[in-house]
Write an enzyme that holds these catalytic residues in place. Structure first.
Site, PDB file in Angstrom:
ATOM      1  N   ASP A  20       0.925  -1.135   0.071  1.00  0.00           N
ATOM      2  CA  ASP A  20       0.301  -0.246  -0.078  1.00  0.00           C
ATOM      3  C   ASP A  20       0.807   1.027   0.003  1.00  0.00           C
ATOM      4  OD1 ASP A  20      -3.094   1.297  -0.244  1.00  0.00           O
ATOM      5  OD2 ASP A  20      -2.793  -0.197   1.938  1.00  0.00           O
ATOM      6  N   ASP A  76     -10.314   2.777  -3.572  1.00  0.00           N
ATOM      7  CA  ASP A  76     -10.315   1.410  -2.826  1.00  0.00           C
ATOM      8  C   ASP A  76     -12.350   1.110  -3.746  1.00  0.00           C
ATOM      9  OD1 ASP A  76      -8.415   1.064  -1.381  1.00  0.00           O
ATOM     10  OD2 ASP A  76      -9.897   1.271   0.168  1.00  0.00           O
TER      11      ASP A  76
END
Length: 399
Positions: free
Chosen positions: A146, A204
């Site tokens: 990430d 997301d």
């Protein structure tokens, strides 16, 4: 001498490329912990999910990975080795990996290219080599890396992802690298160059069809529309990652319900599966497999649709038609067949009349509907009704 050096460099680059392709010759498939377990991933639930994936037929259909997302970490030991939270994973990550491997599955894990993850847990910045060796020792097969708490510029992202990619290659184990910087730095331009096998293209995804207000919470169609423009960057060993499959969530409270993620229709869930398969996105479910409904199981385990995603040619579909109502995609397949997908973007059922020649397909074909699992016609055109946000998917065999 110069010629020998050139040949040596060429062979080295070819070997590296072959290794990368071998790591992800087709898009990874599996299940991601985030939407259901969020901040509490744990050994018991992960093992139960693995058992459910085997029992449901998902592993047989190709979903081999469990991706353990953020919040598994317990800090570092006195030698600075990253460790798991002992309460969440009392047997340790290596034991969990061994359990999955015994079932013919693989384990993915999560870290971040900064000192702390998105959830505020221990991450891997400046510990790349040490963490990669730990992951290899545990038997990890994939790393989701990430980019929370990291600088915004492209140059730094390339350096940080490249450093982890090199560490993974030197770890002694083949571990895929999934770049997860959400798209602002356009990783499709450089992800493969620095050693990634896939890269997220958007923020997301939430459990909804489309975000039209730009207030946050990417929907299914937002991802499809983005990835449709990135076909030239996709291929064996390098995939445009559209984030999680949301079928089976039905608006369940959690990360997927943020930004008005209230759930989708069956046609919309099925469309995500169809279009992600056409666009070669990695496929990873995110609902609770232990209690998923027959509708979700049918979507995930449609082997004819999965076969498009896993086709050995690895050629992402190209969008041939885009207007207010229709998106129509075409992709060639390894055996010479073609696949086409017809998406109705309208809010009501529409009548479609498709001439294959308008899509660049000049021959006549046997037309197989991959959701009905049967041949529905022969020729060079198709006509029929398409429900709101439904995607018809056909495999065309030349006759």
């Amino acid at each position: 001498m110069k010629l020998k050096l050139f040949i040596a460099l060429l062979l080295a680059s070819t070997t590296t490329f072959a290794q990368e392709v071998k790591l992800a010759a087709t898009p990874p498939m599996g299940w991601m912990s985030w939407n259901i377990m969020s901040e509490n991933p744990n050994e018991k639930d992960i093992k139960e999910m693995a058992d459910a994936m085997v029992a449901s037929g998902m592993v047989k259909a190709g979903y081999h990975y469990i991706f353990l997302d953020d919040c598994w970490q317990g800090g570092r030991d006195n030698k600075n080795n990253i460790i798991a939270d002992a309460k969440k994973f009392p047997s340790g990550i290596k034991s969990l990996a061994d359990y999955l491997h015994s079932k013919g599955m693989k384990l993915g894990i999560y870290s971040d290219a900064a000192p702390l993850t998105c959830g505020g847990f221990t991450a891997s910045f400046n510990f790349e080599n040490q963490d990669a060796k730990t992951f290899a020792y545990w038997g990890i097969d994939y790393l989701k890396y990430d980019y929370c708490n990291a600088p915004e510029d492209v140059a730094t992202a390339k350096i940080r992802y490249g450093k982890m990619a090199q560490a993974l290659r030197k770890s002694g184990r083949e571990i895929l690298l999934g770049i997860c910087e959400w798209g602002p730095r356009e990783p499709w331009n450089w992800g493969a160059e620095v050693g990634g096998q896939s890269w997220r293209t958007t923020y997301d995804i939430r459990d909804k069809w489309n975000d039209t207000e730009g207030k946050g919470g990417v929907g299914i169609y937002n991802v499809v529309d983005k990835n449709a423009e990135l076909a030239k960057y996709s291929g064996p060993g390098k995939w445009n990652d559209g984030d999680m499959l949301v079928a089976g969530l039905h608006g369940v409270k959690g990360p997927s319900s943020a930004y008005n993620g209230k759930g989708c229709t069956q046609a919309e869930y099925q469309s995500q599966m169809s279009l992600y398969s056409m666009l070669n996105s990695p496929l990873y479910a995110s609902c609770d497999i232990r209690k998923m409904d027959d509708e979700a199981r049918t979507i995930f385990t449609n082997e004819e649709v999965v076969a498009l995603n896993q086709d050995a040619l690895g050629k992402q579909a190209e969008r041939k038609i885009k207007n207010d109502v229709w998106d129509i995609f075409v992709r060639p397949l390894a055996n010479g067949d073609y696949a086409i997908a017809i998406l109705n973007k309208a809010a009501s059922t529409q009548n479609a009349k498709i001439n294959f020649a308008d899509l660049g397909l000049a021959d006549k074909y046997e037309i197989r509907d991959l959701w009905q699992h049967k041949v529905t016609g022969k020729g060079n055109k198709w006509a029929g009704q398409v429900a709101a946000h439904e995607t018809k998917v056909f495999r065309l065999k030349k006759i």
